[in-house]
Design a protein around this motif. Sequence first.
Motif, short mmCIF file in Angstrom:
data_model
loop_
_atom_site.label_atom_id
_atom_site.label_comp_id
_atom_site.label_asym_id
_atom_site.label_seq_id
_atom_site.Cartn_x
_atom_site.Cartn_y
_atom_site.Cartn_z
N ALA A 5 0.80 -1.25 0.15
CA ALA A 5 0.06 0.05 -0.22
C ALA A 5 0.94 1.34 0.14
O ALA A 5 0.71 2.29 -0.53
CB ALA A 5 -1.08 -0.16 1.19
N SER A 6 2.00 1.32 0.83
CA SER A 6 2.78 2.31 0.82
C SER A 6 3.46 2.71 -0.47
O SER A 6 3.59 3.85 -0.94
CB SER A 6 3.99 2.26 1.83
OG SER A 6 4.84 3.07 2.01
N LEU A 7 3.82 1.49 -1.43
CA LEU A 7 4.43 1.63 -2.59
C LEU A 7 3.69 2.07 -3.69
O LEU A 7 3.78 2.98 -4.43
CB LEU A 7 5.02 0.36 -3.01
CG LEU A 7 5.74 0.24 -4.14
CD1 LEU A 7 7.05 1.25 -4.21
CD2 LEU A 7 6.46 -1.17 -4.73
N THR A 8 2.17 1.68 -3.46
CA THR A 8 1.07 2.19 -4.32
C THR A 8 1.07 3.80 -4.19
O THR A 8 0.78 4.34 -5.06
CB THR A 8 -0.24 1.47 -3.98
OG1 THR A 8 -0.07 0.05 -4.09
CG2 THR A 8 -1.26 2.32 -4.79
N ALA A 9 0.91 4.15 -2.96
CA ALA A 9 0.66 5.65 -2.53
C ALA A 9 1.74 6.59 -3.27
O ALA A 9 1.56 7.48 -3.61
CB ALA A 9 0.49 5.71 -1.08
N ALA A 10 3.06 5.89 -3.12
CA ALA A 10 4.01 6.54 -3.73
C ALA A 10 4.11 6.77 -5.23
O ALA A 10 4.63 7.64 -5.61
CB ALA A 10 5.40 6.19 -2.99
N ALA A 11 3.71 5.53 -5.84
CA ALA A 11 4.20 5.43 -7.33
C ALA A 11 3.06 5.82 -8.05
O ALA A 11 3.27 6.31 -9.07
CB ALA A 11 4.28 3.76 -7.36
N ARG A 12 1.80 5.82 -7.61
CA ARG A 12 0.45 5.98 -8.36
C ARG A 12 0.61 7.38 -9.16
O ARG A 12 0.29 7.37 -10.30
CB ARG A 12 -0.84 5.74 -7.43
CG ARG A 12 -2.08 5.90 -8.48
CD ARG A 12 -1.99 4.90 -9.19
NE ARG A 12 -1.78 4.82 -10.57
CZ ARG A 12 -1.56 3.91 -11.46
NH1 ARG A 12 -1.66 2.57 -10.93
NH2 ARG A 12 -1.00 3.98 -12.64
N PRO A 13 0.67 8.54 -8.34
CA PRO A 13 0.98 9.81 -9.20
C PRO A 13 1.73 9.90 -10.20
O PRO A 13 1.47 10.71 -11.32
CB PRO A 13 1.32 10.81 -8.11
CG PRO A 13 0.85 10.22 -6.61
CD PRO A 13 0.88 8.61 -6.91
N PHE A 14 2.99 9.27 -10.22
CA PHE A 14 4.05 9.65 -11.14
C PHE A 14 3.46 8.45 -12.39
O PHE A 14 3.53 8.94 -13.55
CB PHE A 14 5.36 9.14 -10.57
CG PHE A 14 5.99 9.78 -9.77
CD1 PHE A 14 6.31 10.94 -9.94
CD2 PHE A 14 5.79 9.43 -8.19
CE1 PHE A 14 6.91 11.76 -9.12
CE2 PHE A 14 6.18 10.33 -7.33
CZ PHE A 14 7.02 11.59 -7.60
N ILE A 15 2.98 7.27 -12.06
CA ILE A 15 2.63 6.30 -13.09
C ILE A 15 1.50 6.96 -14.00
O ILE A 15 1.29 6.99 -15.05
CB ILE A 15 2.30 5.08 -12.70
CG1 ILE A 15 3.73 4.44 -12.09
CG2 ILE A 15 1.79 4.18 -13.55
CD1 ILE A 15 3.77 3.16 -11.44
N ASP A 16 0.40 7.58 -13.13
CA ASP A 16 -0.83 8.09 -13.78
C ASP A 16 -0.38 9.30 -14.74
O ASP A 16 -1.07 9.55 -15.70
CB ASP A 16 -1.76 8.78 -12.57
CG ASP A 16 -2.44 7.57 -12.06
OD1 ASP A 16 -2.62 6.63 -12.68
OD2 ASP A 16 -2.97 7.73 -10.93
N LEU A 17 0.69 10.23 -14.44
CA LEU A 17 1.11 11.25 -15.15
C LEU A 17 1.51 10.75 -16.54
O LEU A 17 1.32 11.03 -17.41
CB LEU A 17 2.21 11.91 -14.50
CG LEU A 17 2.94 12.96 -15.23
CD1 LEU A 17 2.11 14.12 -15.60
CD2 LEU A 17 4.09 13.49 -14.36
N ILE A 18 2.40 9.76 -16.35
CA ILE A 18 3.07 9.18 -17.63
C ILE A 18 1.80 8.64 -18.51
O ILE A 18 2.06 8.70 -19.93
CB ILE A 18 4.10 8.04 -17.38
CG1 ILE A 18 5.43 8.82 -16.58
CG2 ILE A 18 4.69 7.41 -18.71
CD1 ILE A 18 5.78 10.19 -17.66
N ASP A 19 0.92 7.61 -18.06
CA ASP A 19 -0.24 7.03 -18.67
C ASP A 19 -1.04 8.09 -19.26
O ASP A 19 -1.51 8.00 -20.50
CB ASP A 19 -1.21 6.17 -17.37
CG ASP A 19 -0.22 5.00 -17.41
OD1 ASP A 19 0.82 4.60 -18.01
OD2 ASP A 19 -0.58 4.26 -16.33
N THR A 20 -0.99 9.31 -18.56
CA THR A 20 -2.21 10.47 -19.27
C THR A 20 -1.25 10.96 -20.33
O THR A 20 -1.92 11.19 -21.49
CB THR A 20 -2.44 11.46 -18.06
OG1 THR A 20 -2.93 10.78 -17.04
CG2 THR A 20 -3.11 12.60 -18.73
N LEU A 21 -0.03 11.27 -20.23
CA LEU A 21 0.74 11.75 -21.38
C LEU A 21 0.70 10.96 -22.46
O LEU A 21 0.72 11.10 -23.92
CB LEU A 21 2.20 12.02 -20.98
CG LEU A 21 2.47 13.20 -19.87
CD1 LEU A 21 3.98 13.28 -19.25
CD2 LEU A 21 2.07 14.52 -20.28
#
Length: 630
Positions: A5-21
């Motif tokens: 869960a900790s890794l998810t909280a840290a990773a999700r914003p960055f991965i979402d940014l790249i997926d959106t781009l």
Amino acid sequence: MDEAASLTAAARPFIDLIDTLRAHGVQQDLPLPQIAVMGDQSAGKSSVLEMISGVPFPRGSGLVTRCATQLIMKRTPPGTEWSANASVSWEGPQPRAAGPVKDRASLCAAIEQLTNVLCSNTKNGFSTDSIVVELSSPEVPDLTLLDLPGIVRTTVSGQDTSVVRDVNDLIESYLGQERTIVLAVMPANQDIATIDILERAHSVDPLGERTLGVLTKPDLIGPGNEDEAVAVLTNVRKPLKLGYVMVKNRSQAQVKQATSNVAARHDESKFFATHPIFSRLDKGLFGIPNLTSKLTKLLVHRIQDDLAPMKRHVEVLLSKVRADVRAVSSYGTAETPSERQKLLVTLTQEFARHLNDCVRGEYRDRLIVVNPNLRLYTRALVIFTELQSRVVDAAPDFRSRRFIDNLAKDLDGLRGRELPGFMSAQSFYMFIQQYIDAWLPPARMAAAQTRALAAEVVAELFSKIAVSYPVLREEFVQVTATILEKTEEKCIKLLEALILREKDPFTINEFLQAHINKLRYDRFESAVQSAFTNVAAQEGGISGGGSWQAAKEHVASAMRSWYRDAHGVSSAANAQDMAAILEAYWTLASKRFVDNACMTLDQHILSTLGPKLQEQCYQFVHNEQQLESF
């Protein structure tokens, strides 16, 4: 909060940014951080993805993965439902098989159907478009992976041979992207020295800074052969900065028995925990959970490191777009005939001004500074240098024994009523004309290259200046092509005239006499050096107690022999002298021809293009129908 869960909280914003781009197609202009899964056919790539995602990917032999598959996974809170959506990356209407799917089996079927849609109409059954799978579940990591087709070396019966090239080109295109992490999948029971994907990754990532190795099929390692796998796994052999992870995918028996993903992971954990060799090693080197955690951290770190450079890149692109918009708006709109006439004159003048700067090599304007392809004269100099090299390469080997022997035979064959010791001037004319004929093909090639370069620069320059006038741009391109065709024809005639002029030898340049004397002196110096070298090589020599008188006689004998060969009344002597004269004149004439040829190309193709284009375009001002179409 647990580690996942900790890794998810840290990773999700960055991965979402790249997926959106990526969803907005930014990767076409800006390389994005990503993880690409690569390896040989049947190395276990899709099985690794299956173990990570829980999605049963299509299986089989040969080229199962016939297009790239982008797998976007999002970890959701416990208790939420599994959901997935499949689509294709093209801009057209989505196939019928695209859309939300209800379960894992339906997703596997959708991937197969979308693969058939993408590949059924291609020549080789392979597509450069990709399938996009978006997956949300409490059981998946926050991670985006790209599964590429396996490396193809040979084709099977009925398969087009171009598939080898196309698949390899696709793999190389991702390997070459510096922001792509290479997940190199390879069987653990295969000799590491034969793993193709590691060699390819090493060629673009020699330090292994963006390559992570995954060893599959550990259960197929023969008894006693574990040491090789351990050496690779512990980074002793073929070391990578990111290291290796070993995983155990579902076996064929487990696939047939429809073993669940949870059970397969439990079996994997038990296999490594009880293995007599692997159980002694660091547990972080084994298993899908460790691989998943490592991949997520790698991707997030890569995104964090690349955010600042990506931002700068986007700012540069944005600045360019704003400049283009300003260029469009600066010319205003044209509603009436007089306004259209004024606009065409303005565009033509602006274009002519920039083109003249490009031709003269004056690159002060920002448009030319930020677009190196517009630097016409700089690029033309490359063509001129190539012309010079090709002319030099066409030179005979005047000093070789074979050339001089053949020249002696030709002189004998051309001998007329000349007295012994005299050379025929007509022979010189015949020989030099033959050598000068070799300059015409390189000159014609240079003219064609200069024409093509000018056409390219004109098209690009006008596309920058008249961004919102595509019809006018097309007309400019056509007019340019017509002008360049005529100027090239004229230029080739002038080049042929230069060749014809050079075939009638003439010069008052002192270089010819000086060069002939130099060549003769070089031959004399070489003969003297050779004579003294032979004396020194004889047993004893002068310094070793040999007779000075004997040495003097040996040198004198050698020089007399050389003089007879070089200056005696003989065909061989005439040939040596003729070779020196031919080389001297060829050197002088070739330099003169290259200079004149380059000046001809510059004057008659480059320098006249701007004024002729301007004159032609001004004729459109009085044609209202054409003005309105522009």
